[in-house]
Enzyme design. Structure first.
Site, PDB file in Angstrom:
ATOM      1  N   ASP A 134      63.513  18.199  49.259  1.00  0.00           N
ATOM      2  CA  ASP A 134      62.602  17.216  49.865  1.00  0.00           C
ATOM      3  C   ASP A 134      63.311  15.889  50.135  1.00  0.00           C
ATOM      4  OD1 ASP A 134      62.754  17.098  46.990  1.00  0.00           O
ATOM      5  OD2 ASP A 134      61.273  15.491  47.060  1.00  0.00           O
ATOM      6  N   GLU A 135      62.767  15.168  51.066  1.00  0.00           N
ATOM      7  CA  GLU A 135      63.112  13.765  51.311  1.00  0.00           C
ATOM      8  C   GLU A 135      64.616  13.477  51.318  1.00  0.00           C
ATOM      9  OE1 GLU A 135      59.251  11.534  49.379  1.00  0.00           O
ATOM     10  OE2 GLU A 135      60.779  12.207  47.982  1.00  0.00           O
TER      11      GLU A 135
HETATM   12  C1  TNX Z   1      57.066  12.396  46.841  1.00  0.00           C
HETATM   13  S1  TNX Z   1      56.510  15.262  46.533  1.00  0.00           S
HETATM   14  C2  TNX Z   1      58.120  13.087  46.246  1.00  0.00           C
HETATM   15  C3  TNX Z   1      58.541  12.710  44.893  1.00  0.00           C
HETATM   16  C4  TNX Z   1      57.774  11.529  44.385  1.00  0.00           C
HETATM   17  C5  TNX Z   1      56.318  11.670  44.738  1.00  0.00           C
HETATM   18  C6  TNX Z   1      55.468  10.598  44.172  1.00  0.00           C
HETATM   19  C7  TNX Z   1      57.952  15.351  46.816  1.00  0.00           C
HETATM   20  C8  TNX Z   1      58.432  16.654  47.176  1.00  0.00           C
HETATM   21  N1  TNX Z   1      58.677  14.231  46.766  1.00  0.00           N
HETATM   22  O1  TNX Z   1      59.916  12.458  44.869  1.00  0.00           O
HETATM   23  O2  TNX Z   1      57.931  11.476  42.999  1.00  0.00           O
HETATM   24  O3  TNX Z   1      56.208  11.654  46.134  1.00  0.00           O
HETATM   25  O4  TNX Z   1      54.117  10.862  44.382  1.00  0.00           O
END
Ligand code: TNX
Length: 459
Positions: A274-275
């Site tokens: 993710d991200e």
């Molecule tokens: C998004 S959910 C993220 C996390 C954060 C979260 C906080 C996801 C796959 N990535 O790194 O902790 O939001 O709500």
């Protein structure tokens, strides 16, 4: 009181022992367990039966005047029947009270085979003891997966013998600059076994190529510029990446996956994904494709956050929907199954309302009714029941520092997610659920669970 278990049937003795332990805690007396060739005249009897409707995890619980029978197609089913029986009893009781439960027959089986809870032990570290409490609590609600988010920018939480600095350096802090921590391989194995005894599969997650600052800080070689960054104790996301065109990166991933896979009996390895905002798209695709092969080489199936749908997914891959509908339907088009963890409904780190002292609200506020009132099979167009493996409620821990805070965010929402995983939408209804939940409040108190007394529930 005696518990009898059908002789020679699977691992029923363990389930009988578990139930005996729970009954002894309630009553303070000591329950005997013994094998039996056939149904006894009184007591509690567990047996394995052939009943196609009950499936792998269903059970039938019959509470009669003298005899309680728990019948299921598997040991897991008997365990869930035992949980339901325990829920019909008080948490603390003397002899008379203990058995003043109504006579009833319950036939019950789950809607989805994957019913999970995720704990982020990377942003704030949680001790083995805390994790075991969490396992006990989710087991009560017949959840069967504990997903451990074991690495992130702020911390690396599992010993890797071939890369010891990951924990020596990367395990040394957490959000806010506390001392952090990590699980030795022995401790991790202890968690896995404790979970297994409660029919819970541990899914380990090593998040990559982003969310890797703790690893990058531990080994300079993993960075494209060869320079290790400082440890990170803030809460930003999306600023770190493994160096996808260095071969050592894949040696690193191979070692990490190999060591963790060897300690993990469950079928899955979660690769995060993710991200990864500072990984170029092509690099991301190249990296995740290689990592999928590494995971397969070590005998596990890949789970990843919905972004991984952008790569050539190998067969048997599961996409965890958290935010992006396009990614998720792309994954379904490529044959992936889906775990439903919609942030706006199922993120346990989202605040209940504006006054909640902990948590975040980037995906909205999630009051108890909002968390309960959704249906995995109709939530996302293009994702049908057949595509869905199950439901998972994640607790990210940027703002959660200890078990009391954890419980406050998790309860009373968790039983709602468990019910979504277990019960068909046609049998779920907030107006009756809120009354059942209100009744259940005494149980939370008796179990010393620090829960949010939502004004929407008539406690
Ligand atoms: C998004 S959910 C993220 C996390 C954060 C979260 C906080 C996801 C796959 N990535 O790194 O902790 O939001 O709500």
């Amino acid at each position: 009181m005696d518990i009898y278990y059908q002789e020679g049937a699977g691992d029923l003795e363990k389930t009988a022992l578990y139930l005996a332990g729970q009954l002894d805690d309630i009553s303070g007396f000591s329950t005997n367990i013994r094998p039996a060739g056939s149904e006894p005249g009184k007591g509690i009897y567990m047996q394995v039966i052939d009943d196609a409707e009950l499936g792998d995890e269903g059970y039938e619980l019959n509470i009669g005047k003298k005899l309680v029978t728990i019948s299921a197609g598997s040991d897991a089913g008997c365990f869930y029947g035992a949980q339901t029986f325990l829920q019909s009893l008080l948490v603390k009781a003397d002899d008379d009270e203990l058995f003043s439960t109504p006579t009833v027959t319950i036939r019950d089986y789950p809607e989805y085979s994957y019913r999970g809870f995720m704990l982020d032990v990377a942003r704030h570290f949680f001790s083995v003891e805390d994790v075991k409490r969490v396992i006990d609590l989710i087991a009560m609600y017949k959840m069967n997966v504990l997903h451990l988010h074991l690495s992130d920018d702020q911390g690396w939480r599992i010993e890797i013998k071939s890369w010891p600095m990951l924990t020596d350096i990367g395990g040394g802090t957490e959000v806010g600059g506390g001392e952090g921590g990590y699980y030795t391989q022995e401790q991790y194995t202890g968690i896995v076994e404790y979970a297994h005894e409660r029919h819970i599969t541990v899914v380990p997650e090593i998040d990559m190529p982003g969310h890797t600052n703790a690893a990058l800080a531990s080994y300079a070689d993993l960075n494209c510029d060869g320079v290790a960054p400082e440890l990170y104790t803030g809460t930003d996301v999306g600023f770190s990446t493994l160096c996808t065109d260095k071969e050592i990166t894949y040696q690193f991933v191979d070692d990490v996956v190999r060591e963790i896979a060897a300690l993990t009996p469950g079928p899955w390895f979660h690769i995060g994904g993710d991200e990864s905002h500072v990984t170029a798209h092509d690099d991301y695709v190249y990296f995740v494709n290689r990592v999928q092969d590494i995971v397969a080489d070590h005998g596990k199936k890949v789970i990843g956050w919905d972004e991984i749908a952008n790569v050539n997914m190998v067969e048997g891959t599961t996409v965890q929907y958290w935010d992006d509908v396009e990614n998720t339907t792309l994954g379904v088009g490529k044959g992936a199954r889906v775990i439903m963890s919609p942030a706006a409904y199922a993120y346990l780190d989202m605040q209940y309302d504006k006054s909640t002292p902990l948590g975040l609200h980037w995906a909205g506020y999630i009051e108890v009714d909002h968390g309960y009132n959704w249906d995995p099979e109709t939530l996302v167009e293009g994702v049908a029941k057949d595509n869905i493996m199950g439901v998972e409620a994640p607790l990210w821990s940027e703002t959660i520092t200890n078990i009391d805070e954890l419980e406050y965010m998790v309860f009373p929402r968790l039983p709602g997610y468990a019910e979504i995983g277990w019960t068909s939408p046609s049998l779920r209804d907030w107006d009756t659920y809120r009354l059942r939940l209100a009744n259940h409040g005494q149980r939370f108190d008796d179990l010393d669970i620090n829960f949010y007394r939502s004004p929407r529930v008539p406690w």
